[in-house]
Design an enzyme around this catalytic site. Structure first.
Site, PDB file in Angstrom:
ATOM      1  N   TYR A   1      34.678 -18.653  16.732  1.00 15.30           N
ATOM      2  CA  TYR A   1      35.299 -17.517  16.661  1.00 15.30           C
ATOM      3  C   TYR A   1      34.378 -16.357  16.016  1.00 15.30           C
ATOM      4  CZ  TYR A   1      39.720 -18.176  19.235  1.00 15.30           C
ATOM      5  OH  TYR A   1      40.351 -18.445  20.216  1.00 15.30           O
TER       6      TYR A   1
ATOM      7  N   GLU B   1      24.558 -23.376   7.280  1.00 19.61           N
ATOM      8  CA  GLU B   1      23.788 -24.150   8.301  1.00 19.61           C
ATOM      9  C   GLU B   1      22.617 -24.902   7.946  1.00 19.61           C
ATOM     10  OE1 GLU B   1      25.281 -24.612  11.399  1.00 19.61           O
ATOM     11  OE2 GLU B   1      26.923 -23.165  11.345  1.00 19.61           O
TER      12      GLU B   1
ATOM     13  N   ASP C   1      26.453 -20.801   1.191  1.00 21.11           N
ATOM     14  CA  ASP C   1      28.006 -21.364   0.921  1.00 21.11           C
ATOM     15  C   ASP C   1      28.869 -20.024   0.585  1.00 21.11           C
ATOM     16  OD1 ASP C   1      30.503 -22.427   0.411  1.00 21.11           O
ATOM     17  OD2 ASP C   1      29.833 -23.555  -1.610  1.00 21.11           O
TER      18      ASP C   1
ATOM     19  N   TYR D   1      46.021 -20.052  13.608  1.00 20.91           N
ATOM     20  CA  TYR D   1      46.453 -20.652  15.024  1.00 20.91           C
ATOM     21  C   TYR D   1      47.938 -21.098  14.522  1.00 20.91           C
ATOM     22  CZ  TYR D   1      47.078 -23.854  18.809  1.00 20.91           C
ATOM     23  OH  TYR D   1      47.581 -24.240  20.089  1.00 20.91           O
TER      24      TYR D   1
ATOM     25  N   TYR E   1      49.813 -29.751  13.002  1.00 18.87           N
ATOM     26  CA  TYR E   1      49.002 -28.315  12.629  1.00 18.87           C
ATOM     27  C   TYR E   1      49.900 -27.435  11.946  1.00 18.87           C
ATOM     28  CZ  TYR E   1      45.366 -24.833  12.533  1.00 18.87           C
ATOM     29  OH  TYR E   1      44.594 -23.862  12.252  1.00 18.87           O
TER      30      TYR E   1
ATOM     31  N   LEU F   1      40.735 -23.226  21.231  1.00 22.01           N
ATOM     32  CA  LEU F   1      39.598 -23.483  22.081  1.00 22.01           C
ATOM     33  C   LEU F   1      39.006 -24.472  21.452  1.00 22.01           C
ATOM     34  CD1 LEU F   1      38.581 -19.466  22.712  1.00 22.01           C
ATOM     35  CD2 LEU F   1      39.144 -21.249  24.470  1.00 22.01           C
TER      36      LEU F   1
ATOM     37  N   THR G   1      35.802 -25.829  19.657  1.00 15.27           N
ATOM     38  CA  THR G   1      34.856 -25.368  18.718  1.00 15.27           C
ATOM     39  C   THR G   1      34.829 -26.744  17.923  1.00 15.27           C
ATOM     40  OG1 THR G   1      36.319 -24.690  16.892  1.00 15.27           O
ATOM     41  CG2 THR G   1      35.756 -23.141  18.380  1.00 15.27           C
TER      42      THR G   1
HETATM   43  P1  NAD Z   1      33.711 -23.215  13.872  1.00  6.31           P
HETATM   44  O1  NAD Z   1      33.664 -24.709  13.448  1.00  6.31           O
HETATM   45  O2  NAD Z   1      33.317 -22.997  15.223  1.00  6.31           O
HETATM   46  O3  NAD Z   1      32.714 -22.291  13.188  1.00  6.31           O
HETATM   47  C1  NAD Z   1      32.992 -22.283  11.595  1.00  6.31           C
HETATM   48  C2  NAD Z   1      32.248 -21.322  10.944  1.00  6.31           C
HETATM   49  O4  NAD Z   1      32.376 -21.539   9.262  1.00  6.31           O
HETATM   50  C3  NAD Z   1      30.772 -21.678  11.118  1.00  6.31           C
HETATM   51  O5  NAD Z   1      30.009 -20.441  11.261  1.00  6.31           O
HETATM   52  C4  NAD Z   1      30.295 -22.402   9.780  1.00  6.31           C
HETATM   53  O6  NAD Z   1      28.673 -22.126   9.438  1.00  6.31           O
HETATM   54  C5  NAD Z   1      30.987 -21.652   8.799  1.00  6.31           C
HETATM   55  N1  NAD Z   1      31.303 -22.220   7.592  1.00  6.31           N
HETATM   56  C6  NAD Z   1      31.843 -23.543   7.251  1.00  6.31           C
HETATM   57  N2  NAD Z   1      31.691 -23.846   5.677  1.00  6.31           N
HETATM   58  C7  NAD Z   1      30.988 -22.628   5.503  1.00  6.31           C
HETATM   59  C8  NAD Z   1      30.482 -22.364   3.992  1.00  6.31           C
HETATM   60  N3  NAD Z   1      30.958 -23.194   3.059  1.00  6.31           N
HETATM   61  N4  NAD Z   1      30.141 -21.255   3.853  1.00  6.31           N
HETATM   62  C9  NAD Z   1      29.806 -20.560   4.929  1.00  6.31           C
HETATM   63  N5  NAD Z   1      30.171 -20.650   6.252  1.00  6.31           N
HETATM   64  C10 NAD Z   1      30.759 -21.931   6.333  1.00  6.31           C
HETATM   65  O7  NAD Z   1      35.095 -22.944  13.761  1.00  6.31           O
HETATM   66  P2  NAD Z   1      36.175 -21.999  14.534  1.00  6.31           P
HETATM   67  O8  NAD Z   1      36.876 -22.972  15.446  1.00  6.31           O
HETATM   68  O9  NAD Z   1      35.577 -20.882  15.304  1.00  6.31           O
HETATM   69  O10 NAD Z   1      37.175 -21.418  13.403  1.00  6.31           O
HETATM   70  C11 NAD Z   1      37.212 -20.232  12.706  1.00  6.31           C
HETATM   71  C12 NAD Z   1      38.307 -19.653  12.242  1.00  6.31           C
HETATM   72  O11 NAD Z   1      39.240 -19.266  13.595  1.00  6.31           O
HETATM   73  C13 NAD Z   1      39.342 -20.874  11.495  1.00  6.31           C
HETATM   74  O12 NAD Z   1      40.024 -19.805  10.462  1.00  6.31           O
HETATM   75  C14 NAD Z   1      40.056 -21.270  12.365  1.00  6.31           C
HETATM   76  O13 NAD Z   1      41.413 -21.710  11.797  1.00  6.31           O
HETATM   77  C15 NAD Z   1      40.475 -20.035  13.382  1.00  6.31           C
HETATM   78  N6  NAD Z   1      41.183 -20.504  14.690  1.00  6.31           N
HETATM   79  C16 NAD Z   1      40.371 -21.511  15.519  1.00  6.31           C
HETATM   80  C17 NAD Z   1      40.976 -21.870  16.697  1.00  6.31           C
HETATM   81  C18 NAD Z   1      40.316 -22.765  17.459  1.00  6.31           C
HETATM   82  O14 NAD Z   1      41.048 -23.281  18.419  1.00  6.31           O
HETATM   83  N7  NAD Z   1      39.026 -23.155  17.307  1.00  6.31           N
HETATM   84  C19 NAD Z   1      42.272 -21.240  17.077  1.00  6.31           C
HETATM   85  C20 NAD Z   1      42.856 -20.201  16.363  1.00  6.31           C
HETATM   86  C21 NAD Z   1      42.128 -19.755  15.269  1.00  6.31           C
END
Ligand code: NAD
Length: 391
Positions: A54, A76, A114, A225, A235, A270, A272
């Protein structure tokens, strides 16, 4: 190096730069094919967690749908060719994003670091050219070191109070399995709230404000979520849910403390890197995708975020009665959830292909790491170095 997928449980430890570039190109193409969005006053956007899922979709939409200048922060890793290691998928995503932003003459600064550390926040303040008018917080992390105390906290995916028993999918064999997860301890819940709750979001808002870098009335968005009954105990009522409720209450209190408009957007489930790690979600997502695709309601990350930006542009009826932006409205539609519930009860290894979109889940899972995409030559020798496009 010829890069092959190497899956270990819910992660792939290799990533393909050409595949990641294809993902970014597809998302950029989607944005190019849809009308531009104008959210009044939004010209400078900071996305924390910008390399995947996202957050990457948010950054891409900010650059290519809004035409904003973007600062993206993510944690990363570079390739280590001497150890046969590729860079992480997020690193390749960002390299491709930077290339596309340069091609389209969009300002994009990427910081690899970070997000929880004070020095990363300082770095952002140093490079921010003008005031930030939108902050999108999309970090999903397994652990966080408190910048004040140096104590490291871990987040866990566990139920609260009682054991959780459910069916799920084994991501190695793609067969159904039974899982049983013991409840989180008080300490584990507190740790999860420290990592995935709102504390770091509040620190970002505070640092930017202290440095005079957050525009008055700036939009602040973080993601959450909620989900249906089948995922509720693991969850929303579980350790992560406790963190997400903390995120929402933090967002609400930021609205009282600062002159900003802070929202939590509840997004659709989704595939991820983070969601694949959540017990039960792979099975739930596979059934959900099948139902949503049959009903013509399925969306991916970029489609969800484009719709979010459209909602922000419209500016009306933005939130529900609890103050959440709801992008999970199609997922939570009663007819969708009723069908998911029926299939959840009926599913077996024998009828899984019929009732669930396992193939779609698997395809999306591999695609996160740049594998299995049409038009990518996986037999080609590729350079694993993502280049020095970040600071
Ligand atoms: P993702 O794993 O695809 O991406 C996570 C991101 O966080 C990456 O860019 C990563 O580099 C970054 N990250 C992790 N640790 C870090 C740190 N210490 N410093 C800097 N960056 C850091 O995750 P996602 O599923 O896109 O989740 C993103 C948000 O969306 C979260 O809050 C999640 O709860 C929310 N969300 C996800 C879903 C789903 O189904 N995937 C649904 C609803 C909400």
């Amino acid at each position: 190096m010829i890069i092959e997928q190497k899956i270990k449980g819910f992660i792939c430890i290799t990533a393909h730069p050409a595949g990641c570039e294809k993902n970014v190109a597809d998302a950029a193409l989607y944005l190019a094919q849809n009308e531009k969005i104008d959210i009044p006053g939004i010209k400078n956007v900071l996305v924390v967690g910008a390399s995947a899922g996202y957050g990457l979709a948010s950054a891409l939409a900010a650059s290519f749908a809004l035409g904003a200048s973007v600062i993206g922060v993510a944690l990363e890793k570079d390739a280590q060719p001497d150890r046969g290691r590729t860079a992480t998928a997020g690193m390749y995503n960002l390299a491709a994003y930077k290339k596309e932003a340069d091609r389209q003459n969009k300002t994009l600064d990427i910081i690899i670091g970070d997000a929880f550390a004070a020095e990363t926040k300082e770095k952002v303040c140093k490079i921010a050219g003008g005031k930030i008018d939108m902050l999108i917080y999309s970090v999903a992390a397994p652990s966080r070191t408190d910048p004040e105390t140096g104590v490291k906290y871990s987040s866990v995916l566990k139920p609260q109070n009682r054991e959780y028993n459910s069916k799920g999918i084994d991501l190695t064999s793609y067969k159904l399995n039974d899982m049983s997860i013991a409840p989180a301890t008080e300490e584990e819940i507190a740790g999860t709230v420290k990592v995935m709750g709102g504390e770091d979001l509040a620190l970002w808002v505070d640092v930017l404000t202290v440095n005079g870098l957050l525009k008055e009335d700036a939009i602040v968005i973080s993601y959450s979520y909620i989900g249906p009954p089948v995922t509720r105990e693991i969850y929303y009522n579980g350790s992560v849910g406790a963190a997400k409720r903390h995120l929402k209450s933090t967002s609400d209190s930021l609205n009282k403390l600062y002159k900003i408009k802070s929202y939590v957007s509840v997004n659709k489930a989704l595939v991820t890197q983070s969601s694949a790690a959540i017990p039960v979600l792979p099975l739930y997502i596979s059934i959900l995708f099948k139902v949503m695709k049959e009903k013509g309601l399925h969306e991916n990350c970029i489609q969800q975020i484009y719709r979010l930006f459209k909602k922000l542009q419209a500016g009306e009826n933005l939130t529900d009665e609890n103050g959440y932006i709801r992008l999970d409205d199609f997922e939570m539609r009663p007819d969708v959830q009723a069908e998911v519930a029926v299939r959840w009860d009926q599913i077996t290894d024998g009828n899984m292909g019929e009732l669930a979109d396992l193939e779609g889940f698997r395809k999306d899972f591999l695609a996160i790491f740049g594998f299995g995409l049409d038009g990518v030559n996986y037999g080609a020798d590729v350079n694993t170095d993502a280049g020095k496009f970040y600071c």
